[in-house]
Design a protein around this motif. Structure first.
Motif, PDB file in Angstrom:
ATOM      1  N   LEU A 145       0.832  -1.211   0.000  1.00 56.34           N
ATOM      2  CA  LEU A 145       0.000   0.000   0.000  1.00 56.34           C
ATOM      3  C   LEU A 145       0.864   1.259   0.000  1.00 56.34           C
ATOM      4  N   ALA A 146       1.905   1.248   0.819  1.00 52.51           N
ATOM      5  CA  ALA A 146       2.797   2.408   0.900  1.00 52.51           C
ATOM      6  C   ALA A 146       3.447   2.686  -0.452  1.00 52.51           C
ATOM      7  N   ALA A 147       3.902   1.650  -1.112  1.00 56.07           N
ATOM      8  CA  ALA A 147       4.533   1.830  -2.421  1.00 56.07           C
ATOM      9  C   ALA A 147       3.536   2.398  -3.430  1.00 56.07           C
ATOM     10  N   ALA A 148       2.303   1.916  -3.383  1.00 59.57           N
ATOM     11  CA  ALA A 148       1.284   2.405  -4.315  1.00 59.57           C
ATOM     12  C   ALA A 148       0.935   3.869  -4.053  1.00 59.57           C
ATOM     13  N   ASP A 149       1.022   4.288  -2.785  1.00 64.62           N
ATOM     14  CA  ASP A 149       0.701   5.668  -2.411  1.00 64.62           C
ATOM     15  C   ASP A 149       1.925   6.573  -2.367  1.00 64.62           C
ATOM     16  N   LEU A 150       3.079   6.041  -2.763  1.00 65.36           N
ATOM     17  CA  LEU A 150       4.345   6.779  -2.735  1.00 65.36           C
ATOM     18  C   LEU A 150       4.645   7.327  -1.334  1.00 65.36           C
ATOM     19  N   ARG A 151       4.457   6.465  -0.328  1.00 68.00           N
ATOM     20  CA  ARG A 151       4.731   6.819   1.063  1.00 68.00           C
ATOM     21  C   ARG A 151       5.713   5.821   1.640  1.00 68.00           C
ATOM     22  N   SER A 152       6.296   6.191   2.775  1.00 69.19           N
ATOM     23  CA  SER A 152       7.089   5.228   3.535  1.00 69.19           C
ATOM     24  C   SER A 152       6.115   4.304   4.265  1.00 69.19           C
ATOM     25  N   VAL A 153       6.617   3.172   4.737  1.00 77.60           N
ATOM     26  CA  VAL A 153       5.771   2.259   5.508  1.00 77.60           C
ATOM     27  C   VAL A 153       5.278   2.978   6.761  1.00 77.60           C
ATOM     28  N   ASN A 154       6.158   3.731   7.403  1.00 79.17           N
ATOM     29  CA  ASN A 154       5.767   4.468   8.601  1.00 79.17           C
ATOM     30  C   ASN A 154       4.657   5.469   8.284  1.00 79.17           C
ATOM     31  N   GLY A 155       4.796   6.206   7.192  1.00 79.47           N
ATOM     32  CA  GLY A 155       3.780   7.171   6.794  1.00 79.47           C
ATOM     33  C   GLY A 155       2.457   6.506   6.470  1.00 79.47           C
ATOM     34  N   GLU A 156       2.521   5.344   5.833  1.00 79.22           N
ATOM     35  CA  GLU A 156       1.298   4.604   5.498  1.00 79.22           C
ATOM     36  C   GLU A 156       0.608   4.122   6.767  1.00 79.22           C
ATOM     37  N   MET A 157       1.376   3.626   7.728  1.00 80.47           N
ATOM     38  CA  MET A 157       0.778   3.166   8.988  1.00 80.47           C
ATOM     39  C   MET A 157       0.107   4.322   9.719  1.00 80.47           C
ATOM     40  N   GLU A 158       0.761   5.473   9.731  1.00 83.03           N
ATOM     41  CA  GLU A 158       0.172   6.631  10.391  1.00 83.03           C
ATOM     42  C   GLU A 158      -1.125   7.028   9.697  1.00 83.03           C
ATOM     43  N   CYS A 159      -1.142   7.001   8.388  1.00 83.35           N
ATOM     44  CA  CYS A 159      -2.343   7.342   7.628  1.00 83.35           C
ATOM     45  C   CYS A 159      -3.470   6.343   7.925  1.00 83.35           C
ATOM     46  N   LEU A 160      -3.151   5.056   7.932  1.00 83.49           N
ATOM     47  CA  LEU A 160      -4.152   4.034   8.221  1.00 83.49           C
ATOM     48  C   LEU A 160      -4.711   4.184   9.633  1.00 83.49           C
ATOM     49  N   LEU A 161      -3.842   4.486  10.592  1.00 83.36           N
ATOM     50  CA  LEU A 161      -4.309   4.679  11.964  1.00 83.36           C
ATOM     51  C   LEU A 161      -5.217   5.898  12.077  1.00 83.36           C
ATOM     52  N   ARG A 162      -4.860   6.981  11.404  1.00 84.54           N
ATOM     53  CA  ARG A 162      -5.705   8.179  11.434  1.00 84.54           C
ATOM     54  C   ARG A 162      -7.076   7.898  10.812  1.00 84.54           C
ATOM     55  N   GLU A 163      -7.101   7.150   9.690  1.00 82.66           N
ATOM     56  CA  GLU A 163      -8.373   6.800   9.052  1.00 82.66           C
ATOM     57  C   GLU A 163      -9.223   5.922   9.973  1.00 82.66           C
ATOM     58  N   ALA A 164      -8.597   4.958  10.633  1.00 84.73           N
ATOM     59  CA  ALA A 164      -9.332   4.070  11.533  1.00 84.73           C
ATOM     60  C   ALA A 164      -9.902   4.848  12.716  1.00 84.73           C
ATOM     61  N   LEU A 165      -9.123   5.762  13.278  1.00 85.15           N
ATOM     62  CA  LEU A 165      -9.615   6.570  14.392  1.00 85.15           C
ATOM     63  C   LEU A 165     -10.766   7.468  13.951  1.00 85.15           C
ATOM     64  N   ALA A 166     -10.673   8.043  12.758  1.00 81.71           N
ATOM     65  CA  ALA A 166     -11.737   8.900  12.245  1.00 81.71           C
ATOM     66  C   ALA A 166     -13.040   8.106  12.078  1.00 81.71           C
ATOM     67  N   ARG A 167     -12.927   6.875  11.595  1.00 78.40           N
ATOM     68  CA  ARG A 167     -14.123   6.031  11.442  1.00 78.40           C
ATOM     69  C   ARG A 167     -14.772   5.737  12.791  1.00 78.40           C
ATOM     70  N   ARG A 168     -13.971   5.707  13.855  1.00 78.06           N
ATOM     71  CA  ARG A 168     -14.504   5.451  15.195  1.00 78.06           C
ATOM     72  C   ARG A 168     -14.941   6.732  15.899  1.00 78.06           C
ATOM     73  N   GLY A 169     -14.821   7.848  15.223  1.00 78.90           N
ATOM     74  CA  GLY A 169     -15.277   9.106  15.782  1.00 78.90           C
ATOM     75  C   GLY A 169     -14.265   9.814  16.666  1.00 78.90           C
ATOM     76  N   VAL A 170     -13.005   9.393  16.617  1.00 79.89           N
ATOM     77  CA  VAL A 170     -11.960  10.045  17.408  1.00 79.89           C
ATOM     78  C   VAL A 170     -11.442  11.225  16.605  1.00 79.89           C
ATOM     79  N   LYS A 171     -11.522  12.409  17.196  1.00 77.12           N
ATOM     80  CA  LYS A 171     -11.088  13.612  16.492  1.00 77.12           C
ATOM     81  C   LYS A 171      -9.651  13.940  16.878  1.00 77.12           C
ATOM     82  N   LEU A 172      -8.833  14.154  15.881  1.00 72.71           N
ATOM     83  CA  LEU A 172      -7.444  14.541  16.075  1.00 72.71           C
ATOM     84  C   LEU A 172      -7.202  15.867  15.375  1.00 72.71           C
TER      85      LEU A 172
END
Length: 71
Positions: free
Chosen positions: A24-51
């Motif tokens: 996924l990171a390669a497809a999005d031109l991100r580092s693995v760390n950046g992709e994980m952070e993005c996935l975590l932010r998306e998951a938190l947003a789906r659960r209603g956690v505001k950051l």
């Protein structure tokens, strides 16, 4: 001005899960760390956690320091 501090955390993952995130990171031109952070932010947003939005990190090379004595 130094970039804001980032929290380091050791994470153990199943190799298949890491490989999927790596693809996924390669497809999005991100580092693995950046992709994980993005996935975590998306998951938190789906659960209603505001950051607060992530601060943009400086890109490119830092400016060269001018040496007044070198001239």
């Amino acid at each position: 001005m130094p970039p804001p501090a980032r929290k380091a955390y050791a994470l153990r993952l199943d190799p298949a899960l890491f490989a999927a995130i790596e693809r996924l990171a390669a497809a999005d031109l991100r580092s693995v760390n950046g992709e994980m952070e993005c996935l975590l932010r998306e998951a938190l947003a789906r659960r209603g956690v505001k950051l607060e939005p992530a601060e943009p990190r400086p890109r490119g090379r830092p400016p060269k320091e001018e040496d007044d004595d070198a001239a």
